[in-house]
Design an enzyme around this catalytic site. Structure first.
Site, PDB file in Angstrom:
ATOM      1  N   ASN A   1      -4.928  -2.165  -0.129  1.00  0.00           N
ATOM      2  CA  ASN A   1      -4.361  -1.550   1.082  1.00  0.00           C
ATOM      3  C   ASN A   1      -5.325  -0.608   1.791  1.00  0.00           C
ATOM      4  OD1 ASN A   1      -4.051   0.217  -1.105  1.00  0.00           O
ATOM      5  ND2 ASN A   1      -2.242   1.183  -0.236  1.00  0.00           N
TER       6      ASN A   1
ATOM      7  N   GLU B   1      -8.584  -8.631  -5.379  1.00  0.00           N
ATOM      8  CA  GLU B   1      -8.934 -10.019  -5.070  1.00  0.00           C
ATOM      9  C   GLU B   1      -8.615 -10.395  -3.633  1.00  0.00           C
ATOM     10  OE1 GLU B   1      -4.816  -9.950  -6.931  1.00  0.00           O
ATOM     11  OE2 GLU B   1      -6.770  -9.052  -7.356  1.00  0.00           O
TER      12      GLU B   1
ATOM     13  N   GLU C   1      -4.555   7.000  -9.914  1.00  0.00           N
ATOM     14  CA  GLU C   1      -3.727   7.281  -8.729  1.00  0.00           C
ATOM     15  C   GLU C   1      -2.762   6.109  -8.630  1.00  0.00           C
ATOM     16  OE1 GLU C   1      -2.092   6.650  -5.482  1.00  0.00           O
ATOM     17  OE2 GLU C   1      -4.081   6.376  -4.576  1.00  0.00           O
TER      18      GLU C   1
ATOM     19  N   CYS D   1       0.486   4.156  -0.540  1.00  0.00           N
ATOM     20  CA  CYS D   1       1.143   4.791  -1.688  1.00  0.00           C
ATOM     21  C   CYS D   1       1.805   6.108  -1.312  1.00  0.00           C
ATOM     22  CB  CYS D   1       0.136   5.002  -2.809  1.00  0.00           C
ATOM     23  SG  CYS D   1      -1.339   5.897  -2.294  1.00  0.00           S
TER      24      CYS D   1
ATOM     25  N   SER E   1      -3.590  13.033   4.272  1.00  0.00           N
ATOM     26  CA  SER E   1      -4.881  12.776   3.631  1.00  0.00           C
ATOM     27  C   SER E   1      -6.057  13.334   4.418  1.00  0.00           C
ATOM     28  CB  SER E   1      -5.066  11.270   3.430  1.00  0.00           C
ATOM     29  OG  SER E   1      -4.023  10.746   2.653  1.00  0.00           O
TER      30      SER E   1
ATOM     31  N   GLU F   1      -8.425  13.326  -6.676  1.00  0.00           N
ATOM     32  CA  GLU F   1      -9.554  12.809  -5.903  1.00  0.00           C
ATOM     33  C   GLU F   1      -9.719  13.652  -4.650  1.00  0.00           C
ATOM     34  OE1 GLU F   1      -9.646   8.167  -7.270  1.00  0.00           O
ATOM     35  OE2 GLU F   1      -8.658   8.625  -5.381  1.00  0.00           O
TER      36      GLU F   1
END
Length: 513
Positions: free
Chosen positions: A183, A209, A284, A318, A474, A491
């Site tokens: 994502n 993938e 995460e 998320c 974020s 992070e």
């Protein structure tokens, strides 16, 4: 009225649902320089072909974009060994040298932002505007950690004895396996790799993938930036080979650290793998974010925050709001305004179209999951106010549900799609009980104009990140991570580098006072 205004330009559709004009058929093509469209693995500074390949598809059309080397355990082992060998010299570089190289990598991402955004749009389905935003976000981590590389400080601790000096040194842990989701195929790599390289670690990246092209393009730019061979390695592989590759990356004794972003279920599997060799781990994992609107809230501001938080990447993040809790005094007004905003602002289409705001979900399984949650909610008494239909392929109408209750599936599991289930509540205590009932706790949001309530609720929410009157959280300067089963570690921020460092205690004795 539908919550989506389909673009009047053109969009590829295999079987057109009722109401969608046949003029929307079109074949889209990915137009980026061959130097950035890499399809081989990147191991030890070399582009390496595997014995087989796997296809990468445009989720909007089902068209094949490229065939990528399907690396297996042997290539994964080769990458780990290359990273371990490179670590012996990379850890000896100065902080300034690492800083300069990370900054060059950042500069190249900015220079090639348009092409990198195209890769994200075509392999992930994001609207181009969001893809450009992701590239900027991705680059910002390289910029941030290029600066943090020179601020990894140790300590000199006052000794209790006159003939001793106590020093605490910070040293890189070693090779880090970085396993990333589809994502955010660019930003999830730089947020991890930027911190690792700044600390003096080397990395092996296993991209999802569905989205290996962005990872390989980043490796190409890392090479152009002058980052030495073996410091950054990328091992793309198909879904079928992922378990075997993951086994190598999580159990090889040469790997010292694992950083994973993905589902809680997969995270638990990787934790078990890492246990035998007691590796450092950052996780995460899944979220199930509450979005609470209190009676005192500015309703228009709350609607704007809900739109930003829920519909970015078609609800596939998320930290997307998943459970909307609205106090009874403003419930009808909020739902009405949100429905109007959905009608006015959301445009469904291929991500390369300039007016698209909602692309496809990543695959048909994702669309089926959303539809299942809607069906379950309706069967238990929820009302569909907007949307509710699955369209062609993996396209899903943004959907607004009212009269939602906590026994419905959409309130119990993460959706990862454009579904807004709205629960009515009466008291602050009731809202917090519902919000904290989940076994995960990544992000949470609430809107209120009551200052006392702001402090109470922000502290009471069992999440790692809280947006107070804000729907987008974020930034590289702040920590990113959760509590409960949403993961381990943090992070971003100045704390992000610490995940890749060990603290060594040095005691100098026998000194003359």
């Amino acid at each position: 009225m539908s919550a989506v205004r389909v673009l009047r330009s053109r969009r590829f559709l295999r079987q057109l649902p009722p109401g969608l004009p046949a003029s929307l058929r079109r074949r889209y093509s990915l137009d980026v320089p061959a130097t950035l469209l890499r399809t081989q693995g990147y191991l030890g500074g070399r582009w390496v072909s595997a014995a087989s390949v796997f296809p990468v598809l445009d989720p909007a059309t089902g068209q094949e974009l490229a065939r990528v080397s399907d690396c297996g355990p042997a290539e994964a082992k080769q990458a780990v060994e290359a990273a371990y060998e490179a670590f012996q010299s990379w850890k000896q570089t100065t902080a300034k040298e690492r800083s300069v190289l990370l900054r060059k990598w950042f500069d190249l991402l900015v220079l090639h932002k348009e092409d990198l955004a195209k890769l994200i749009t075509f392999e992930c389905g994001k609207p181009m505007r969001e893809s450009l935003g992701e590239v900027a976000y991705s680059a910002s981590f390289l910029e941030w950690f290029s600066e943090e590389a020179r601020r990894v400080y140790g300590d000199i601790v006052p000794s209790p004895a006159k003939d001793r000096k106590i020093l605490l040194l910070k040293q890189p842990v070693g090779v880090a396996s970085i396993i990333t989701p589809w994502n955010f195929p660019s930003a999830m790599i730089t947020r991890k790799a930027g911190a690792a390289l700044a600390a003096g670690c080397t990395v092996v990246v296993k991209p999802a993938e569905d989205t290996p092209l962005s990872a390989l393009a980043l490796a190409q730019l890392a090479e152009q930036a002058g980052i030495p061979a073996g410091v950054v390695n990328v091992v793309p592989c198909s879904r079928e080979k992922t378990p075997a590759v993951g086994q190598v990356l999580c159990t090889d004794p040469l790997v010292a650290k694992i950083s994973f972003t993905g589902s809680t279920a997969t995270g638990k599997v990787l934790l078990k793998m890492a246990a035998d060799t007691v590796k450092r781990v950052s996780m995460e994992l899944g979220g199930h974010a509450p979005f609470i609107v209190f009676d005192s809230a500015d309703v228009d501001s709350a609607v704007g925050g809900a739109m930003a938080s829920k519909f970015r990447n078609s609800g596939q993040t998320c930290v997307c709001s998943n459970r909307f809790l609205v106090q009874s005094g403003i419930y009808e007004r909020f739902v009405d305004k949100l429905g109007r905003a959905m009608d006015a602002e959301l445009r469904l289409g291929h991500g390369s179209e300039p007016n698209t705001t909602q692309g496809p979900l990543i695959n048909t399984r994702a669309a089926e999951k959303v539809l299942h949650q809607i069906s379950d909610a309706v069967s238990r008494g929820a009302k569909v106010l907007k949307g509710g239909n699955r369209l062609d392929g993996s396209f899903m109408e943004p959907t607004l549900l009212a009269d939602v209750t906590t026994d419905m599936l959409c309130t119990k599991e993460e959706t990862f799609g454009p579904l807004v289930p709205v629960i009515r509540f009466e008291t602050e205590e009731e809202a917090l009980a519902v919000a904290n009932a989940a076994d995960v706790g990544l992000a949470g949001y609430f809107y209120s104009q009551d200052v006392g309530q702001m402090w109470r609720v922000a502290e009471a929410l069992e999440v790692g990140m809280v947006g107070v009157n804000e729907g987008l959280l974020s930034t590289p300067e702040a920590t990113f991570g959760g509590v409960k089963q949403s993961g381990l570690g943090r992070e971003g921020s100045r704390y992000g580098v610490d995940e890749y460092l060990e603290v060594k205690y040095m005691c100098f004795g026998g000194l003359r006072p």
